[in-house]
Scaffold this motif. Structure first.
Motif, PDB file in Angstrom:
ATOM      1  N   GLY A 112      76.255  53.475  -7.566  1.00 37.57           N
ATOM      2  CA  GLY A 112      77.523  53.805  -6.947  1.00 37.57           C
ATOM      3  C   GLY A 112      77.573  55.262  -6.526  1.00 37.57           C
ATOM      4  N   ASP A 113      78.749  55.684  -6.156  1.00 40.23           N
ATOM      5  CA  ASP A 113      78.958  57.047  -5.670  1.00 40.23           C
ATOM      6  C   ASP A 113      79.413  57.930  -6.827  1.00 40.23           C
ATOM      7  OD1 ASP A 113      79.551  59.362  -4.335  1.00 40.23           O
ATOM      8  OD2 ASP A 113      81.172  58.519  -3.128  1.00 40.23           O
ATOM      9  N   GLU A 150      83.175  58.345  -8.578  1.00 44.49           N
ATOM     10  CA  GLU A 150      83.378  58.072  -9.992  1.00 44.49           C
ATOM     11  C   GLU A 150      84.037  59.264 -10.689  1.00 44.49           C
ATOM     12  OE1 GLU A 150      79.881  56.598 -11.970  1.00 44.49           O
ATOM     13  OE2 GLU A 150      79.473  55.178 -10.354  1.00 44.49           O
ATOM     14  N   LEU A 151      83.624  60.470 -10.324  1.00 50.04           N
ATOM     15  CA  LEU A 151      84.216  61.676 -10.898  1.00 50.04           C
ATOM     16  C   LEU A 151      85.690  61.776 -10.510  1.00 50.04           C
ATOM     17  CD1 LEU A 151      83.823  64.315 -12.473  1.00 50.04           C
ATOM     18  CD2 LEU A 151      83.143  65.376 -10.324  1.00 50.04           C
TER      19      LEU A 151
END
Length: 90
Positions: A63-64, A68-69
């Motif tokens: 994923g990215d 996610e952050l």
């Protein structure tokens, strides 16, 4: 002062480098112990060509990671805001 001492020690070591290389070459060819010959050969190759590069495996989560952050920051902010707002009577 320490830099000066280090520089002097390095210079002394460099003065002995040619004879040390000659001794490594002699050991690489004539040492009785195979372990000593291999060690001397390795040292000569490292000094002549540099040490081999080591592969480093790096894996990132699927994923990215930026998204996610952001999602994690958003969830923490919601949790913080939820705790600050008092419950209203229904």
């Amino acid at each position: 002062m320490q830099k000066q001492v280090l520089g002097e020690v390095q210079e002394l070591a460099r003065q002995h480098a040619p004879s040390a290389i000659v001794e490594l070459a002699r050991l690489a060819l004539k040492a009785k112990s195979e372990t000593a010959r291999i060690a001397a050969i390795r040292e000569l190759l490292d000094r002549g060509y540099g040490r081999p590069r080591q592969a480093v495996e790096v894996s990132a989560p699927a994923g990215d990671p930026i998204q996610e952050l952001f999602d994690e920051i958003d969830a923490l902010n919601r949790k913080r805001i939820y705790k600050q707002v008092p419950n209203e009577p229904a």
